[in-house]
Scaffold this motif. Structure first.
Motif, PDB file in Angstrom:
ATOM      1  N   SER A   1       0.842  -1.187   0.000  1.00 39.60           N
ATOM      2  CA  SER A   1       0.000   0.000   0.000  1.00 39.60           C
ATOM      3  C   SER A   1       0.872   1.228   0.000  1.00 39.60           C
ATOM      4  CB  SER A   1      -0.952  -0.018   1.187  1.00 39.60           C
ATOM      5  OG  SER A   1      -0.278   0.274   2.384  1.00 39.60           O
ATOM      6  N   GLY A   2       0.268   2.405  -0.266  1.00 42.52           N
ATOM      7  CA  GLY A   2       1.005   3.652  -0.401  1.00 42.52           C
ATOM      8  C   GLY A   2       1.394   4.264   0.930  1.00 42.52           C
ATOM      9  N   THR A   3       2.087   5.358   0.855  1.00 45.29           N
ATOM     10  CA  THR A   3       2.542   6.087   2.028  1.00 45.29           C
ATOM     11  C   THR A   3       1.416   6.940   2.572  1.00 45.29           C
ATOM     12  OG1 THR A   3       4.743   6.189   1.075  1.00 45.29           O
ATOM     13  CG2 THR A   3       4.260   7.745   2.832  1.00 45.29           C
ATOM     14  N   MET A   4       1.211   6.902   3.883  1.00 42.78           N
ATOM     15  CA  MET A   4       0.182   7.727   4.505  1.00 42.78           C
ATOM     16  C   MET A   4       0.781   9.076   4.869  1.00 42.78           C
ATOM     17  SD  MET A   4      -2.548   5.995   4.453  1.00 42.78           S
ATOM     18  CE  MET A   4      -3.657   6.801   5.562  1.00 42.78           C
ATOM     19  N   LEU A   5       0.059  10.140   4.581  1.00 47.70           N
ATOM     20  CA  LEU A   5       0.511  11.488   4.869  1.00 47.70           C
ATOM     21  C   LEU A   5      -0.434  12.136   5.862  1.00 47.70           C
ATOM     22  CD1 LEU A   5       1.001  12.653   1.180  1.00 47.70           C
ATOM     23  CD2 LEU A   5       2.687  11.591   2.650  1.00 47.70           C
ATOM     24  N   GLY A   6       0.087  12.922   6.771  1.00 46.27           N
ATOM     25  CA  GLY A   6      -0.747  13.703   7.680  1.00 46.27           C
ATOM     26  C   GLY A   6      -0.725  15.145   7.232  1.00 46.27           C
ATOM     27  N   ASN A  54      -8.643  21.210  13.928  1.00 44.49           N
ATOM     28  CA  ASN A  54      -7.370  21.090  13.221  1.00 44.49           C
ATOM     29  C   ASN A  54      -6.867  19.640  13.200  1.00 44.49           C
ATOM     30  OD1 ASN A  54      -7.413  23.806  12.770  1.00 44.49           O
ATOM     31  ND2 ASN A  54      -5.935  24.317  14.332  1.00 44.49           N
ATOM     32  N   PRO A  55      -7.671  18.711  12.692  1.00 45.31           N
ATOM     33  CA  PRO A  55      -7.290  17.292  12.723  1.00 45.31           C
ATOM     34  C   PRO A  55      -6.141  16.982  11.768  1.00 45.31           C
ATOM     35  CG  PRO A  55      -9.200  17.584  11.348  1.00 45.31           C
ATOM     36  CD  PRO A  55      -8.918  18.929  11.976  1.00 45.31           C
ATOM     37  N   THR A  56      -5.457  15.910  12.042  1.00 49.83           N
ATOM     38  CA  THR A  56      -4.483  15.370  11.099  1.00 49.83           C
ATOM     39  C   THR A  56      -5.246  14.391  10.222  1.00 49.83           C
ATOM     40  OG1 THR A  56      -2.674  15.555  12.676  1.00 49.83           O
ATOM     41  CG2 THR A  56      -2.359  14.040  10.845  1.00 49.83           C
ATOM     42  N   ILE A  57      -5.276  14.675   8.930  1.00 48.46           N
ATOM     43  CA  ILE A  57      -6.033  13.820   8.021  1.00 48.46           C
ATOM     44  C   ILE A  57      -5.097  12.819   7.353  1.00 48.46           C
ATOM     45  CG2 ILE A  57      -7.884  15.485   7.654  1.00 48.46           C
ATOM     46  CD1 ILE A  57      -6.587  16.250   5.033  1.00 48.46           C
ATOM     47  N   ALA A  58      -5.607  11.632   7.107  1.00 47.76           N
ATOM     48  CA  ALA A  58      -4.825  10.582   6.456  1.00 47.76           C
ATOM     49  C   ALA A  58      -5.040  10.669   4.955  1.00 47.76           C
ATOM     50  CB  ALA A  58      -5.252   9.213   6.973  1.00 47.76           C
ATOM     51  N   MET A  59      -3.933  10.668   4.237  1.00 46.81           N
ATOM     52  CA  MET A  59      -3.984  10.695   2.780  1.00 46.81           C
ATOM     53  C   MET A  59      -2.984   9.672   2.267  1.00 46.81           C
ATOM     54  SD  MET A  59      -4.034  14.824   2.279  1.00 46.81           S
ATOM     55  CE  MET A  59      -4.530  14.800   0.568  1.00 46.81           C
ATOM     56  N   GLU A  60      -3.353   8.985   1.206  1.00 47.41           N
ATOM     57  CA  GLU A  60      -2.470   7.992   0.616  1.00 47.41           C
ATOM     58  C   GLU A  60      -1.935   8.512  -0.713  1.00 47.41           C
ATOM     59  OE1 GLU A  60      -2.566   3.312  -0.672  1.00 47.41           O
ATOM     60  OE2 GLU A  60      -4.039   4.060   0.763  1.00 47.41           O
ATOM     61  N   MET A  61      -0.629   8.456  -0.871  1.00 46.12           N
ATOM     62  CA  MET A  61       0.008   8.931  -2.085  1.00 46.12           C
ATOM     63  C   MET A  61      -0.586   8.190  -3.292  1.00 46.12           C
ATOM     64  SD  MET A  61       4.097   9.393  -2.553  1.00 46.12           S
ATOM     65  CE  MET A  61       4.377  10.442  -1.136  1.00 46.12           C
ATOM     66  N   GLY A  62      -0.876   8.935  -4.355  1.00 44.46           N
ATOM     67  CA  GLY A  62      -1.428   8.341  -5.569  1.00 44.46           C
ATOM     68  C   GLY A  62      -2.948   8.346  -5.616  1.00 44.46           C
ATOM     69  N   GLU A  63      -3.601   8.659  -4.499  1.00 48.89           N
ATOM     70  CA  GLU A  63      -5.068   8.733  -4.451  1.00 48.89           C
ATOM     71  C   GLU A  63      -5.513  10.154  -4.780  1.00 48.89           C
ATOM     72  OE1 GLU A  63      -7.446   6.347  -3.785  1.00 48.89           O
ATOM     73  OE2 GLU A  63      -5.830   4.881  -3.848  1.00 48.89           O
ATOM     74  N   THR A  64      -6.761  10.308  -5.203  1.00 44.00           N
ATOM     75  CA  THR A  64      -7.356  11.614  -5.466  1.00 44.00           C
ATOM     76  C   THR A  64      -8.298  11.958  -4.333  1.00 44.00           C
ATOM     77  OG1 THR A  64      -7.209  11.270  -7.857  1.00 44.00           O
ATOM     78  CG2 THR A  64      -8.783  12.948  -7.089  1.00 44.00           C
ATOM     79  N   TYR A  65      -8.211  13.191  -3.830  1.00 43.90           N
ATOM     80  CA  TYR A  65      -9.043  13.646  -2.716  1.00 43.90           C
ATOM     81  C   TYR A  65      -9.823  14.883  -3.132  1.00 43.90           C
ATOM     82  CZ  TYR A  65      -6.364  10.386  -0.002  1.00 43.90           C
ATOM     83  OH  TYR A  65      -5.802   9.227   0.464  1.00 43.90           O
ATOM     84  N   THR A  66     -11.011  15.018  -2.564  1.00 44.22           N
ATOM     85  CA  THR A  66     -11.863  16.177  -2.811  1.00 44.22           C
ATOM     86  C   THR A  66     -12.045  16.923  -1.498  1.00 44.22           C
ATOM     87  OG1 THR A  66     -13.028  14.981  -4.552  1.00 44.22           O
ATOM     88  CG2 THR A  66     -14.134  16.927  -3.635  1.00 44.22           C
ATOM     89  N   PHE A  67     -11.829  18.231  -1.527  1.00 45.38           N
ATOM     90  CA  PHE A  67     -12.019  19.073  -0.352  1.00 45.38           C
ATOM     91  C   PHE A  67     -13.149  20.048  -0.656  1.00 45.38           C
ATOM     92  CE2 PHE A  67      -7.852  17.357   0.009  1.00 45.38           C
ATOM     93  CZ  PHE A  67      -7.725  17.100   1.366  1.00 45.38           C
TER      94      PHE A  67
END
Length: 85
Positions: A1-6, A54-67
């Motif tokens: 799986s990809g790298t998780m980013l905060g 001000n949460p730390t959100i989890a994001m995976e490299m290579g995924e698309t996110y909508t804000f």
């Protein structure tokens, strides 16, 4: 799986954040609001993260996110990102 980013938290906070403290969106969508009463300038909240300010959100490299920033509280509150590997 990809790298998780905060995101949305300071470097020192992020280095001590465990993966259980990350806010995860099952749909890769984060709905942003500003809690204007939480501080002098307000704090970011995401509906997907409950009442956490001000949460730390989890994001995976290579995924698309909508804000989503449709809430009126976002007026004059741009969303910015920082990354620390």
């Amino acid at each position: 799986s990809g790298t998780m980013l905060g995101a949305t938290q300071g470097l020192s906070d992020r280095l001590s954040t465990s993966s259980t403290d990350l806010c995860v969106s099952e749909t890769n969508t984060f709905t942003m609001k500003i809690d204007l009463f939480a501080s002098e300038l307000g704090y970011i909240k995401f509906e997907e993260c409950g009442d956490t300010l001000n949460p730390t959100i989890a994001m995976e490299m290579g995924e698309t996110y909508t804000f989503l920033q449709k809430d009126l509280s976002n007026h004059f509150h741009p969303l910015g990102f920082a990354y620390y590997p």
